[in-house]
Scaffold this motif. Structure first.
Motif, short mmCIF file in Angstrom:
data_model
loop_
_atom_site.label_atom_id
_atom_site.label_comp_id
_atom_site.label_asym_id
_atom_site.label_seq_id
_atom_site.Cartn_x
_atom_site.Cartn_y
_atom_site.Cartn_z
N THR A 81 31.89 40.55 89.93
CA THR A 81 30.70 40.67 89.09
C THR A 81 31.02 41.57 87.91
OG1 THR A 81 29.31 40.47 91.06
CG2 THR A 81 28.26 41.30 89.06
N GLY A 97 20.36 42.92 86.03
CA GLY A 97 20.44 41.56 86.56
C GLY A 97 19.16 40.78 86.43
N ASN A 146 24.01 37.53 90.10
CA ASN A 146 23.29 38.75 89.76
C ASN A 146 21.88 38.78 90.33
OD1 ASN A 146 25.38 39.85 88.41
ND2 ASN A 146 24.66 39.32 86.37
#
Length: 529
Positions: free
Chosen positions: A200, A283, A478
């Motif tokens: 990520t 996110g 996310n």
């Protein structure tokens, strides 16, 4: 040499004995880390590896591979654990990967299944790595061109089976990490816990790079020890225990993780460590009430905003510059303008999308698709997504993120998606919090409706049978809702929300098997637990 490597080498020359990386079974000082990075970079060069795909667990060696690729000028392609086999094959082939690095059991078999005759020989081991091996792939006949200065290709979750590869330079990643450190220079942050998977970008750049560039220690437990169960969920109590045991100063969270930690704190099951000084939450939009609940419990939570195309972070609230409800103050490495209500970002942008933008001019501005406004102090206030806009049958426009952020702060609701495009009223698909009854949810929604105009109030809701997850393709990495996929997957629930809307005898909305709530009442025809 990359700016990140150069800065780390300068730091190591002066303070090389300070701890840099700590995993479950190994640890590296700054000097040890740089030595391993140089050794691996030499090995990559000697083997003639040109592009690395990395499919590995969180740990110090993930970061060593990342930094070694920068030093050797080898583009790195992180491969998220939530990718399906088809998505992994697409990512590898579309980016021209010629070496897959992994610590996963059975990965050689996975490679053989996905790439067949392209797999070249057995596993290659490295002197600088103990758990990660390489699996070579024969180059594709047609070489894959990358935009100039591509150092990392991060794949967005995408809305289809073929995620988009965002090509980033080292300079863009360095600018983001440095801007965060400058913004937080008055906050002493000496230990960072990596909570999100390292594939990520938010964790990789905003978490790890920022920490290393300020000389902090980065704690990198394996994903299972953090509580991640594959890609389908997170054991909040396991994460809470890890936070207590590692006593970090900082961490990066998703809104759903924050809500879980708040519930653990409120239940008395988790005494949050007093070491925490900065918990960044990003996110998706976060309800101000959720931020406030966290802070009242001693959690120093601050909302931020960003996107992969801009190196992951554009704005953030922080101590001394904080407006709960906003997405934070714009960081100086970026510039934000609002055109026709849409947020446009310039100043720190990507090199292009993989296989789409070769030879195109430099990307100097990103159209985010987010609706928002800037106040006089430079804080960004988000109002939803332009493409997610609901237009009800009375012509009123509603950004679903607005009521969703309010609903997600309610203790009885774990996950929620608001629906109602072309309908007379809004409904919600809800996954309840543990122990929440139908009457609890209806009551909480009724209270929430008092803060919403009539056209945005939730008139019906349906309970989701399972939590939305990355594994089932209904959430992005996310934690964002994949709305079209959810609407398709739960089409029958959506239809139920709007079937037999009017009772012919009373001309009122009927309930069937759904809760109907208003600003003043909460009732249900369902059996209560």
């Amino acid at each position: 040499m990359s700016k990140i490597i150069h800065t780390l080498q300068e730091f190591a020359s002066n303070s090389g004995d300070l701890p840099a990386l700590r995993g479950d079974n190994n640890a590296f000082s700054y000097s040890d880390m740089l030595a391993a990075v140089h050794t691996l970079a030499d090995e990559l060069t000697t083997l003639g590896i040109e592009r690395v795909g990395l499919a590995a667990d969180n740990g110090p060696e993930w970061i060593i591979v990342d930094l070694a690729c920068q030093l050797a000028n080898v583009p790195l392609i992180p491969l998220p654990g939530f990718f399906t086999p088809q998505q992994m094959r697409h990512a590898v082939e579309s980016s021209g990967v010629d070496a897959l690095l992994s610590d996963r059991d059975g990965f050689a078999s996975t490679c053989a299944t996905l790439f067949g005759a392209r797999l070249s020989g057995g596993a290659v081991t490295f002197a600088s790595l103990t758990s990660i091996s390489a699996f070579r792939l024969c180059p594709l006949l047609d070489s894959v061109l990358l935009p100039d200065n591509t150092a990392k290709i991060t794949y967005t979750s995408g809305s289809t089976g073929h995620p988009k590869g965002v090509c980033l330079s080292v300079a863009a990643q360095y600018a983001t990490a440095s801007a965060l450190n400058d913004a937080l220079k008055e906050t002493p942050l000496h230990r960072h816990l990596a909570v999100l998977p390292l594939a990520t970008l938010l964790e990789n750049v905003a978490g790890v790079y920022s920490a290393l560039l300020r000389g902090a220690e980065v704690v990198l437990p394996g994903l299972a020890n953090l509580g991640w169960a594959g890609s389908s969920g997170l054991d909040i109590q396991a994460l809470a225990s890890t936070l207590t045991a590692t006593t970090p100063d900082s961490a990066v969270l998703l809104p759903q993780i924050l809500k879980g930690l708040i519930c653990a704190r409120e239940s008395g099951k988790w005494p949050a460590p007093t070491s925490l000084k900065f918990l960044a939450v990003g996110g998706a939009r976060v309800a101000p009430d959720l931020i406030e609940r966290g802070r009242q419990l001693g959690l120093p939570v601050y909302e931020g905003y960003g996107l992969s195309e801009c190196g992951s972070v554009v704005s953030v609230n922080r101590p001394g510059a904080d407006k709960p409800g906003s997405a934070g103050k714009i960081l100086p490495h970026c510039a934000v303008t609002i055109v026709a209500a849409e947020v446009l970002v310039s100043g720190n942008t990507y090199q292009g999308y993989l296989q789409h933008d070769i030879g195109a001019p430099s990307f100097t501005e990103v159209s985010t698709g987010d609706l928002g406004e800037l106040d006089e102090d430079g804080f960004l206030w988000l109002r939803g997504r332009s493409k997610n806009l609901l237009v009800n049958s009375y012509g009123r426009n509603i950004s679903p993120e607005w009521p969703e952020s309010e609903l997600s702060a309610l203790p009885s609701i774990l996950q929620v998606m608001v629906i109602g495009d072309a309908q007379a009223f809004c409904s919600a698909l809800i996954y309840p919090a543990p122990g929440a009854s139908k009457s609890d949810i209806s009551h909480d929604i009724a209270l929430c409706n008092t803060n919403l105009p009539d056209y945005a109030q939730i008139r019906r809701w349906a309970a989701l049978p399972n939590a939305l997850s990355v594994a089932d393709g209904l959430l992005t990495a996310n934690g964002r809702l994949r709305r079209n996929e959810i609407l398709t997957h739960y089409a029958s629930l959506v239809d139920d929300c709007y079937s037999d809307v009017l009772n012919p005898e009373t001309n009122e909305i009927t309930m069937q098997c759904l809760s109907v709530v208003s600003a003043n009442t909460a009732r249900t025809d369902m059996a209560e637990e």
